[in-house]
Motif scaffolding. Structure first.
Motif, mmCIF file in Angstrom:
data_model
loop_
_atom_site.group_PDB
_atom_site.id
_atom_site.type_symbol
_atom_site.label_atom_id
_atom_site.label_comp_id
_atom_site.label_asym_id
_atom_site.label_seq_id
_atom_site.Cartn_x
_atom_site.Cartn_y
_atom_site.Cartn_z
ATOM 1 N N GLY A 10 -38.027 -22.011 22.403
ATOM 2 C CA GLY A 10 -38.021 -21.318 21.121
ATOM 3 C C GLY A 10 -36.858 -20.869 20.861
ATOM 4 N N SER A 189 -39.982 -22.251 16.674
ATOM 5 C CA SER A 189 -40.748 -20.877 16.630
ATOM 6 C C SER A 189 -40.382 -19.719 17.117
ATOM 7 N N SER A 209 -43.653 -19.288 12.810
ATOM 8 C CA SER A 209 -44.924 -19.346 13.437
ATOM 9 C C SER A 209 -45.424 -20.567 13.513
ATOM 10 N N GLY A 210 -45.437 -21.623 12.497
ATOM 11 C CA GLY A 210 -46.211 -22.867 12.586
ATOM 12 C C GLY A 210 -45.956 -23.699 11.262
#
Length: 226
Positions: A10, A189, A209-210
């Motif tokens: 991440g 992310s 986040s997505g």
């Protein structure tokens, strides 16, 4: 049964870098510490831990690092700007704050490496100075262009900068969530979502986040004014 290990990568953003000596804050810092000596992995098992060290926070997403159990197994690679960048790792990480429903996580990290600590302090100082200049340059054009960019490490690789526009702002209580066209990949992310001319670096918590089926990406739920 065979043991299996799954590597998850991440991104995140370093913030609030502070230097300490014998437990006292140095160089105009403002965040106190509960330690008297360095508590990095090298020092915690040493009979003579360093009396000078640096602590810093990292903002990321909860689905990147969920709790202290995951934090214990987390390693941060710093200054990974290009493929041939030297490997600089920090592996002493703990969770300061987690907001599961907002997908936000704040990590506390430590190092007594003088070179790493001084570079981090200088970079954070430059970030604060330059962010103010960027804010002033784009504040008038922000409603029209809605420019934003994301600095991340897609697929765990070296730093990439993607540029796009933020589209929608969803109010969630006193917080909000953004959608945007800015490109991301797995590994992005937790990367900070910079919206030019809008939020103040000191309190915005917007991290990536997505992705939605529509093709837009979305942030975690943070503070944002524009």
């Amino acid at each position: 049964m065979s043991k299996r290990s799954n590597l998850r990568t991440g991104s995140g953003r370093v913030r609030d870098v502070n230097k300490y000596q014998d437990g006292e804050i140095q160089d105009g810092g403002y965040v106190l510490t509960r330690y008297k000596k360095c508590w990095c992995r090298k020092c915690e098992g040493s009979v003579s831990p360093s009396n000078v060290w640096w602590e810093f926070d990292v903002s990321t997403a909860t689905h990147v690092v969920f709790d202290d159990i995951e934090a214990v197994h987390t390693t941060l690679r710093l200054f990974y700007d290009k493929y041939e960048s030297p490997v600089v790792n920090v592996d002493k990480v703990s969770v300061v704050d987690v907001k599961i429903k907002y997908d936000l996580c704040c990590l506390k990290c430590v190092t007594c490496d003088k070179n790493v600590g001084n570079i981090l302090m200088e970079m954070f100082k430059n970030f604060k100075n330059n962010w103010g200049k960027v804010w002033n340059n784009y504040i008038d054009s922000r409603p029209k262009h809605k420019l934003n960019f994301i600095v991340s490490h897609p697929h765990g690789c070296s730093k990439q900068v993607s540029v796009g526009q933020w589209k929608d702002k969803l109010e969630v209580g006193r917080r909000c969530q953004l959608t945007y066209t800015t490109c991301t990949c797995p590994g992005s992310s937790g990367a900070y979502v910079h919206c030019l001319g809008c939020e103040d670096w000191t309190w915005s918590e917007l991290v990536h986040s997505g992705s939605l089926k529509s093709g837009l990406n979305y942030s975690a739920v943070g503070y944002f004014h524009c």
